[in-house]
Design an enzyme around this catalytic site. Sequence first.
Site, short mmCIF file in Angstrom:
data_model
loop_
_atom_site.label_atom_id
_atom_site.label_comp_id
_atom_site.label_asym_id
_atom_site.label_seq_id
_atom_site.Cartn_x
_atom_site.Cartn_y
_atom_site.Cartn_z
N PRO A 2 -65.28 73.93 39.30
CA PRO A 2 -63.93 74.38 39.64
C PRO A 2 -63.94 75.54 40.60
CG PRO A 2 -64.55 75.08 37.43
CD PRO A 2 -65.77 74.67 38.13
N GLU A 3 -63.04 75.48 41.55
CA GLU A 3 -62.81 76.60 42.47
C GLU A 3 -61.44 77.18 42.15
OE1 GLU A 3 -63.81 75.46 46.51
OE2 GLU A 3 -64.89 73.71 45.77
#
Length: 270
Positions: A2-3
């Site tokens: 995840p960013e």
Amino acid sequence: MPELPEVQTIVQSLARVLIRRRIDAVYINRQDVIRPAQFDLASHLAGRSLTHIGRRGKKIILQLDDGNRLYVHLGMSGRLSLEPSQAPARPHTHVILQFQSDQLRFVDPRRFGGIFWLGTDGSAEQGLGPEPLLMRPRQLALGLRGTRRSIKTALLDQSMIAGLGNIYADEALFAAGIDPRVPANKLTPKQIVRLNRAIKQVLRRALRHRGSTLRDYRDANGQAGRFQKLHRVYGRGAKPCTHCRTAIKRIVLGGRSTHFCPNCQKRSST
DNA sequence: AACAGCACCTGTAGGC
DNA sequence: TGCCTACAGGTGCTGT
């Protein structure tokens, strides 16, 4: 995995449900995802409730009603999922917070993520640059001036900008029309302004679509993101550029796969 | 002192 | 089917 957009999406769904709810019990299946090592997370969390859930970079910050704080980093494969207590736990469920009838589960097959205790004085700021959505071009310029690495590699450096990862670095460089191989300190002022704008634009759009799901990203309610459908370069190696039909190129920079359009993103463009 | 390179882990997809 | 390799939304350590 995840960013920023994925982390922010998770934070929003958690906050909606968990604020002011009491943690009735804590189950630790793997102590080694907790830092510092040997820290007794269960006894510090049991009986407390959450007063705030936020984000800094890719860290998910939980604030407790006794003033203590902790953060969760999801690494590549981490998930926080909110599920009914009776739902079977998936493999690699390392930590469970028990709320009334639901559980918040930290699942992380690769274990690059973890749960980090900050206490009352610890800071989640350690090693983090500015928030991209709040960043001014001058801040970006200042950071980039000091490094000769490729701009792509520089964008992945969390002390330069906090929250970009491999997808959004590539997408932002495409949106800005900048070749990912260009040394960071060679960008023109004009390019920096354009890049700053492109970063915000890409992140906001990704947020609107609740992040990108390539394989296993899910928000706290198990929902996949939709932004992957709108990627212009990431994961599109050899496919035609959506703008000019030139084949998207996949190369490796700083050990990470990097995607760009050789026609729309030229070294020489100003 | 910045930077490249590799290590950390498990799962999955594709080639043979 | 099974075995092997390559690769994956990240970061932190090592040595140069």
